[in-house]
Design a protein around this motif. Structure first.
Motif, PDB file in Angstrom:
ATOM      1  N   GLU A  86       0.945  -1.241  -0.236  1.00 34.08           N
ATOM      2  CA  GLU A  86      -0.107  -0.119  -0.094  1.00 34.08           C
ATOM      3  C   GLU A  86       0.733   1.116  -0.088  1.00 34.08           C
ATOM      4  N   GLU A 124      -4.878   5.287  -1.565  1.00 36.02           N
ATOM      5  CA  GLU A 124      -5.881   6.198  -1.628  1.00 36.02           C
ATOM      6  C   GLU A 124      -5.624   7.435  -2.045  1.00 36.02           C
ATOM      7  N   CYS A 127     -10.453  12.442  -4.253  1.00 31.44           N
ATOM      8  CA  CYS A 127     -11.275  12.223  -5.336  1.00 31.44           C
ATOM      9  C   CYS A 127     -11.195  13.722  -6.186  1.00 31.44           C
ATOM     10  N   GLU A 143     -10.452   1.792  -9.693  1.00 28.68           N
ATOM     11  CA  GLU A 143     -10.941   2.290  -8.444  1.00 28.68           C
ATOM     12  C   GLU A 143     -11.819   1.133  -8.096  1.00 28.68           C
ATOM     13  N   ARG A 146     -14.482   3.502  -2.173  1.00 28.93           N
ATOM     14  CA  ARG A 146     -14.430   5.005  -1.804  1.00 28.93           C
ATOM     15  C   ARG A 146     -14.461   5.326  -0.329  1.00 28.93           C
ATOM     16  N   ARG A 147     -13.705   5.973   0.441  1.00 33.75           N
ATOM     17  CA  ARG A 147     -14.123   6.301   1.735  1.00 33.75           C
ATOM     18  C   ARG A 147     -14.523   7.896   1.922  1.00 33.75           C
ATOM     19  N   TYR A 150     -12.834  11.405   3.751  1.00 32.54           N
ATOM     20  CA  TYR A 150     -11.538  10.767   4.307  1.00 32.54           C
ATOM     21  C   TYR A 150     -10.479  11.771   4.690  1.00 32.54           C
ATOM     22  N   TYR A 151     -10.321  12.877   3.715  1.00 37.64           N
ATOM     23  CA  TYR A 151      -9.427  13.638   3.798  1.00 37.64           C
ATOM     24  C   TYR A 151     -10.020  15.219   4.503  1.00 37.64           C
ATOM     25  N   ASP A 160     -13.613  12.842  -0.111  1.00 39.11           N
ATOM     26  CA  ASP A 160     -13.752  11.619  -0.334  1.00 39.11           C
ATOM     27  C   ASP A 160     -12.417  11.086  -0.851  1.00 39.11           C
ATOM     28  N   ALA A 161     -11.995   9.879  -0.387  1.00 41.18           N
ATOM     29  CA  ALA A 161     -10.810   9.172  -0.948  1.00 41.18           C
ATOM     30  C   ALA A 161     -11.320   8.185  -1.877  1.00 41.18           C
ATOM     31  N   VAL A 163     -10.365   4.528  -3.374  1.00 41.77           N
ATOM     32  CA  VAL A 163      -9.411   3.527  -2.997  1.00 41.77           C
ATOM     33  C   VAL A 163      -8.930   2.797  -4.369  1.00 41.77           C
TER      34      VAL A 163
END
Length: 167
Positions: A86, A124, A127, A143, A146-147, A150-151, A160-161, A163
């Motif tokens: 990662e 990550e 977006c 993709e 989606r988180r 996240y940020y 959103d992040a 993934v």
């Protein structure tokens, strides 16, 4: 690498704790919540972790045998576990963006992971970071999730992040 010189040489070397101050300064240019030298050293000390640093080597601009300082351009931190990895963070300094530095870092990561037998890489990305998303897609990432929120951003709402995964 300057705005006028898009062809400046980019070298990529191992990111060691000796470069933690350089990496911390670069991280501040790319993230609202940035990591300091201690955090970067701690991440590099985790089993399976590695980092890469991109820079332009110092040149003898005056022809007098005196080299200018190397110019740090960006870095990446990666964590591997068995056959997966990662991206913990990747950042390219503002003066070096859109000049192939991120691609050079990622290509070196992919080459290293291939040699280690790692066949899955996750990351990550915000977006709204269109340039990074385009690079990751170009490199074969897709993709997978989606988180939400996240940020954190100092100014404005959370982002959103995405993934992304490369097999």
């Amino acid at each position: 690498m300057t705005a006028q010189d898009d062809t400046a040489q980019v070298d990529v070397i191992a990111l060691t704790p000796a470069f933690a101050a350089v990496a911390a300064a670069l991280h501040q240019t790319g993230f609202d919540e940035c990591w300091d030298e201690n955090a970067l050293c701690d991440l590099l000390a985790v089993p399976g972790a590695f980092g890469l640093l991109a820079f332009t080597p110092g040149l003898d601009q005056q022809g007098d045998g005196v080299l200018e300082d190397d110019i740090p351009l960006g870095f990446v931190l990666v964590q591997t576990v068995l056959d997966e990895a990662e991206i913990n963070t990747i950042v390219v300094g503002p003066q070096a963006r859109r000049r192939g530095v991120g691609q050079a870092l990622m290509e070196n990561v992919l080459l290293y992971l291939q040699k280690q037998g790692v066949n899955r890489l996750l990351l990550e990305v915000a977006c709204d970071n269109e340039a990074a998303i385009a690079l990751y897609r170009k490199l074969g990432f897709a993709e997978i999730g989606r988180r939400r929120e996240y940020y954190r951003r100092k100014a404005g709402p959370r982002v959103d992040a995405l993934v992304m995964e490369r097999l």
